[in-house]
Design a protein around this motif. Structure first.
Motif, PDB file in Angstrom:
ATOM      1  N   ASN A   1       8.706  24.886  26.427  1.00 19.51           N
ATOM      2  CA  ASN A   1       9.765  24.872  25.424  1.00 19.51           C
ATOM      3  C   ASN A   1       9.535  23.813  24.350  1.00 19.51           C
ATOM      4  O   ASN A   1      10.151  23.858  23.285  1.00 19.51           O
ATOM      5  N   LEU A   2       8.676  22.857  24.649  1.00 20.51           N
ATOM      6  CA  LEU A   2       8.366  21.807  23.683  1.00 20.51           C
ATOM      7  C   LEU A   2       7.156  22.167  22.826  1.00 20.51           C
ATOM      8  O   LEU A   2       6.789  21.427  21.919  1.00 20.51           O
ATOM      9  N   GLY A   3       6.548  23.296  23.146  1.00 24.56           N
ATOM     10  CA  GLY A   3       5.373  23.736  22.407  1.00 24.56           C
ATOM     11  C   GLY A   3       5.584  25.080  21.755  1.00 24.56           C
ATOM     12  O   GLY A   3       6.529  25.273  20.986  1.00 24.56           O
ATOM     13  N   ALA A   4       4.727  26.055  22.105  1.00 29.31           N
ATOM     14  CA  ALA A   4       4.749  27.347  21.426  1.00 29.31           C
ATOM     15  C   ALA A   4       6.066  28.089  21.601  1.00 29.31           C
ATOM     16  O   ALA A   4       6.616  28.629  20.640  1.00 29.31           O
ATOM     17  N   SER A   5       6.590  28.129  22.812  1.00 33.53           N
ATOM     18  CA  SER A   5       7.799  28.924  23.078  1.00 33.53           C
ATOM     19  C   SER A   5       9.009  28.407  22.314  1.00 33.53           C
ATOM     20  O   SER A   5       9.903  29.180  21.950  1.00 33.53           O
ATOM     21  N   GLY A   6       9.061  27.101  22.090  1.00 32.79           N
ATOM     22  CA  GLY A   6      10.227  26.518  21.434  1.00 32.79           C
ATOM     23  C   GLY A   6      10.058  26.258  19.955  1.00 32.79           C
ATOM     24  O   GLY A   6      10.929  25.637  19.341  1.00 32.79           O
ATOM     25  N   MET A   7       8.969  26.744  19.359  1.00 35.48           N
ATOM     26  CA  MET A   7       8.669  26.382  17.972  1.00 35.48           C
ATOM     27  C   MET A   7       9.752  26.838  16.998  1.00 35.48           C
ATOM     28  O   MET A   7      10.224  26.068  16.158  1.00 35.48           O
ATOM     29  N   PHE A   8      10.171  28.091  17.106  1.00 33.60           N
ATOM     30  CA  PHE A   8      11.158  28.598  16.154  1.00 33.60           C
ATOM     31  C   PHE A   8      12.531  27.988  16.408  1.00 33.60           C
ATOM     32  O   PHE A   8      13.297  27.770  15.467  1.00 33.60           O
ATOM     33  N   VAL A   9      12.860  27.715  17.666  1.00 29.63           N
ATOM     34  CA  VAL A   9      14.104  27.004  17.968  1.00 29.63           C
ATOM     35  C   VAL A   9      14.081  25.640  17.300  1.00 29.63           C
ATOM     36  O   VAL A   9      15.053  25.220  16.652  1.00 29.63           O
ATOM     37  N   GLY A  10      12.976  24.933  17.452  1.00 34.57           N
ATOM     38  CA  GLY A  10      12.850  23.609  16.862  1.00 34.57           C
ATOM     39  C   GLY A  10      13.007  23.640  15.351  1.00 34.57           C
ATOM     40  O   GLY A  10      13.690  22.797  14.766  1.00 34.57           O
TER      41      GLY A  10
END
Length: 426
Positions: free
Chosen positions: A131-140
């Motif tokens: 979640n801190l990398g690829a999976s969470g990119m758009f959330v971030g």
């Protein structure tokens, strides 16, 4: 047609490329570039082909956590960057670091700290690193922009605590940022709570399903590659820096696809994304710059006959080795040169397609997601990007194809310059 493009299309696309949010996003991705290069080279060292097992073991013991500390948590850097650069863009320079803290905390607020294991047990108090990398990119990106705008809104309204003059400046600034930060964090917390309760899913799951996955699906297609390459080369043909126009739009998608490949690569899983930021950098730009012109420069020096092209080739070979080709773009010139249009635009698209299908059919491994500086010379960059000799060979094949496509057009340009040379001598 040229006039229409110059008066209608270029001004419109130039406005898009100068959009505040796209520029902030571009700068945010570059914020952690040195750190990601460190992480990437660490991954390369740990996975050198044909390296002795003892060497690999020692390197892994030393650099084993480098990827987790850099590439794997890319969204943290992007969130910080969005807050910092958006505040700068709004001329709130003194508050930029506080806005960056607001965006980072906001991202953590919407990121779940509980996980259900395969065994059915639930663990809490831990962030899932994906979640801190690829999976969470758009959330971030989304949450950070919202939080930064809220913080800047309160600054603009002047809602702050003003301390007496005798209070140290550092303490006074912290109190001044208190209300904007609290306002932003409370709003983000309430929004997250409401969305979670209504939908039954956390924000990461929702954004991934409804936004990130569809965008990545579209951005990872062959059609997207062709459109991207066509636009980049077309803008360059009209003297506009194509990458500066197109990359702010495509980089979030291509970078996320690359991070997915990196996660798979570091966990020994199959990589699935052909098109990544590394593909774009190494198998298009990495052959001598935009237009893949290193082979063109070599032909100028060793094949063409005119003094002009030979001189230009000798001037351009140094920068061209490191994928800087403005001497060719503006010196040949490519810009607004009808003889250069076909090889410049369609030759590059063909070679990008060759790389795509070479990977699709398994002839060349997919890019590992390791960040390779775009200035890395040809062949070396191909090997490093794919962790395979086949990546370097693919670049050489692409260069040969570009040379074949360019030859008749370059020969026609050479005849023009040769005629000028003869007239000058006479």
């Amino acid at each position: 047609m040229v006039q229409w493009f110059q008066t209608k299309v270029i001004p419109f696309m130039s406005k898009i490329s100068r959009l505040k949010y796209l520029l902030v996003l571009r700068d945010s991705f570059m914020l952690a570039f040195p750190a990601t290069i460190f992480g990437s080279f660490s991954v390369v060292l740990m996975n050198l082909p044909f390296a002795p097992e003892g060497f690999t073991k020692i390197v892994t013991e030393i650099f084993g956590n480098a990827n987790n500390a850099t590439m794997a948590i890319m969204t943290i850097f992007v969130s910080l960057g969005i807050g910092f650069y958006l505040a700068k863009a709004k001329d709130y320079n003194d508050d930029a670091h506080f806005v960056a803290i607001t965006t980072l905390v906001s991202f953590f607020l919407v990121t779940p700290t509980s996980r259900v294991l395969e065994s059915g047990d639930t663990i809490t108090g831990l962030f899932n690193i994906s979640n801190l990398g690829a999976s969470g990119m758009f959330v971030g990106m989304i949450v950070s922009f919202i939080a930064a705008e809220l913080h800047c809104f309160v600054i603009k309204k002047g809602w702050k605590i003003t301390m007496p003059e005798m209070v140290p400046a550092t303490v006074a600034k912290s109190f001044s940022a208190l209300i904007p930060m609290l306002f932003s964090l409370i709003i983000v917390t309430l929004l997250n709570y409401g969305i979670t309760k209504i939908s039954g899913n956390n924000l990461h799951v929702l954004i991934f399903m409804w936004l990130q996955a569809p965008l990545l699906g579209i951005g990872g297609t062959f059609g997207a590659l062709m459109v991207t390459q066509f636009l980049i080369q077309l803008f360059w043909f009209f003297g506009i820096h194509g990458h500066n126009v197109v990359n702010p739009i495509t980089s979030p998608i291509f970078t996320t696809l690359g991070l997915q490949n990196l996660e798979a690569y570091t966990h020994g899983q199959e990589r699935v994304n052909i098109i990544t930021q590394q593909f774009q950098d190494i198998f298009t730009v990495g052959l001598g710059g935009s237009g893949m012109t290193l082979i063109v420069v070599l032909m100028m020096i060793f094949v063409m006959k005119s003094k002009t092209l030979k001189s230009l080739g000798r001037l351009a070979i140094g920068p061209g080795m490191f994928n800087v080709n403005e001497p060719v773009t503006f010196g040949l010139p490519v810009v607004l040169n009808p003889l250069a249009f076909v090889p410049w635009v369609f030759g590059t698209m063909l070679c990008a397609a060759i790389a795509y299908f070479a990977m699709k059919f398994g002839l060349v491994p997919l890019t590992t997601g390791v960040a390779i500086p775009w200035t890395t010379p040809i062949f070396i960059s191909g090997i490093m990007a794919t962790n395979s000799l086949a990546g370097g060979i693919l670049q050489l094949v692409q260069a040969a194809v570009i040379g074949i496509i360019w030859f008749p057009f370059l020969k026609a340009i050479d005849k023009q310059y040769l005629k000028n040379d003869i007239e000058e001598e006479e």
